[in-house]
Design a protein around this motif. Structure first.
Motif, short mmCIF file in Angstrom:
data_model
loop_
_atom_site.label_atom_id
_atom_site.label_comp_id
_atom_site.label_asym_id
_atom_site.label_seq_id
_atom_site.Cartn_x
_atom_site.Cartn_y
_atom_site.Cartn_z
N ASN A 90 -24.42 -35.89 -12.54
CA ASN A 90 -25.35 -35.37 -11.54
C ASN A 90 -26.64 -35.02 -12.26
O ASN A 90 -26.63 -34.34 -13.28
CB ASN A 90 -24.75 -34.12 -10.89
CG ASN A 90 -25.52 -33.66 -9.68
OD1 ASN A 90 -25.23 -34.09 -8.58
ND2 ASN A 90 -26.50 -32.80 -9.87
N TYR A 119 -27.06 -30.58 -6.12
CA TYR A 119 -26.04 -31.62 -6.01
C TYR A 119 -26.65 -32.85 -5.37
O TYR A 119 -27.27 -32.77 -4.30
CB TYR A 119 -24.85 -31.13 -5.19
CG TYR A 119 -24.07 -30.01 -5.83
CD1 TYR A 119 -23.66 -30.12 -7.15
CD2 TYR A 119 -23.76 -28.87 -5.13
CE1 TYR A 119 -22.93 -29.10 -7.75
CE2 TYR A 119 -23.03 -27.85 -5.72
CZ TYR A 119 -22.63 -27.97 -7.02
OH TYR A 119 -21.91 -26.97 -7.61
N GLU A 120 -26.46 -33.99 -6.00
CA GLU A 120 -26.94 -35.25 -5.46
C GLU A 120 -26.00 -35.75 -4.36
O GLU A 120 -24.91 -35.21 -4.17
CB GLU A 120 -27.06 -36.30 -6.57
CG GLU A 120 -28.11 -35.92 -7.61
CD GLU A 120 -28.20 -36.94 -8.73
OE1 GLU A 120 -29.30 -37.44 -8.95
OE2 GLU A 120 -27.17 -37.22 -9.39
N GLU A 121 -26.41 -36.79 -3.66
CA GLU A 121 -25.64 -37.31 -2.53
C GLU A 121 -24.20 -37.64 -2.91
O GLU A 121 -23.27 -37.34 -2.17
CB GLU A 121 -26.33 -38.55 -1.96
CG GLU A 121 -25.68 -39.09 -0.71
CD GLU A 121 -26.43 -40.26 -0.12
OE1 GLU A 121 -25.82 -40.96 0.71
OE2 GLU A 121 -27.59 -40.49 -0.47
N GLN A 122 -24.00 -38.24 -4.08
CA GLN A 122 -22.65 -38.60 -4.53
C GLN A 122 -21.77 -37.36 -4.66
O GLN A 122 -20.60 -37.37 -4.28
CB GLN A 122 -22.72 -39.35 -5.85
CG GLN A 122 -21.38 -39.84 -6.35
CD GLN A 122 -21.49 -40.64 -7.64
OE1 GLN A 122 -22.51 -40.63 -8.32
NE2 GLN A 122 -20.42 -41.33 -7.98
N ILE A 140 -22.20 -34.40 -3.09
CA ILE A 140 -21.96 -33.82 -1.76
C ILE A 140 -20.87 -34.60 -1.03
O ILE A 140 -19.96 -34.00 -0.44
CB ILE A 140 -23.27 -33.79 -0.95
CG1 ILE A 140 -24.25 -32.80 -1.60
CG2 ILE A 140 -23.01 -33.41 0.50
CD1 ILE A 140 -25.66 -32.88 -1.08
N LYS A 141 -20.93 -35.92 -1.09
CA LYS A 141 -19.89 -36.74 -0.46
C LYS A 141 -18.51 -36.46 -1.07
O LYS A 141 -17.52 -36.33 -0.37
CB LYS A 141 -20.22 -38.22 -0.59
CG LYS A 141 -21.29 -38.68 0.35
CD LYS A 141 -21.54 -40.17 0.20
CE LYS A 141 -22.64 -40.63 1.13
NZ LYS A 141 -22.91 -42.07 0.99
N ASN A 152 -17.31 -33.04 0.03
CA ASN A 152 -16.90 -33.04 1.44
C ASN A 152 -15.56 -33.72 1.65
O ASN A 152 -14.92 -33.52 2.68
CB ASN A 152 -17.97 -33.69 2.30
CG ASN A 152 -19.17 -32.79 2.50
OD1 ASN A 152 -19.08 -31.57 2.38
ND2 ASN A 152 -20.32 -33.37 2.76
#
Length: 105
Positions: free
Chosen positions: A48, A53-56, A58-59, A62
């Protein structure tokens, strides 16, 4: 020191210097590693960039399931006016409780 990182919520991480005699010293996270080991033993690992937090990330957060283990490690930070780069030895591991993924030190 190993206690320079404090985790706050789901937005990212920040650097905080404790018991440091000089005010206003700039500390910035350049990158760190995130490793997720799910309950089945499968591992996802990635880098990161920055403190947020980058998109990866966060996904991945989640998609956490109860019992998944999240480790944040290998923090590279820059400190001071000359922005000297330092690697922090700190490693944080949290087992996801199913309620939230907030790290606290």
């Amino acid at each position: 020191q190993d206690k320079e990182i404090i985790f706050k919520g789901a937005m990212g991480v920040r650097v905080e210097l404790e018991n440091f005699p000089v005010e206003g010293v700039v500390c910035k996270i350049q990158k760190f590693n995130i490793t997720i080991i799910n309950i089945k033993g499968d591992t996802i690992a990635f880098e990161n960039h920055g403190g947020g937090y980058e998109e990866q990330a966060i996904k991945a957060f989640n998609s956490l399931k109860f019992g998944d283990k999240v480790t944040l490690s290998d923090f590279i930070v820059t400190v001071g006016c000359d922005m000297n780069e330092r690697k922090l030895k700190t490693v944080f591991t949290q087992v996801y409780s199913g309620k939230e993924y907030q790290f606290r030190y």
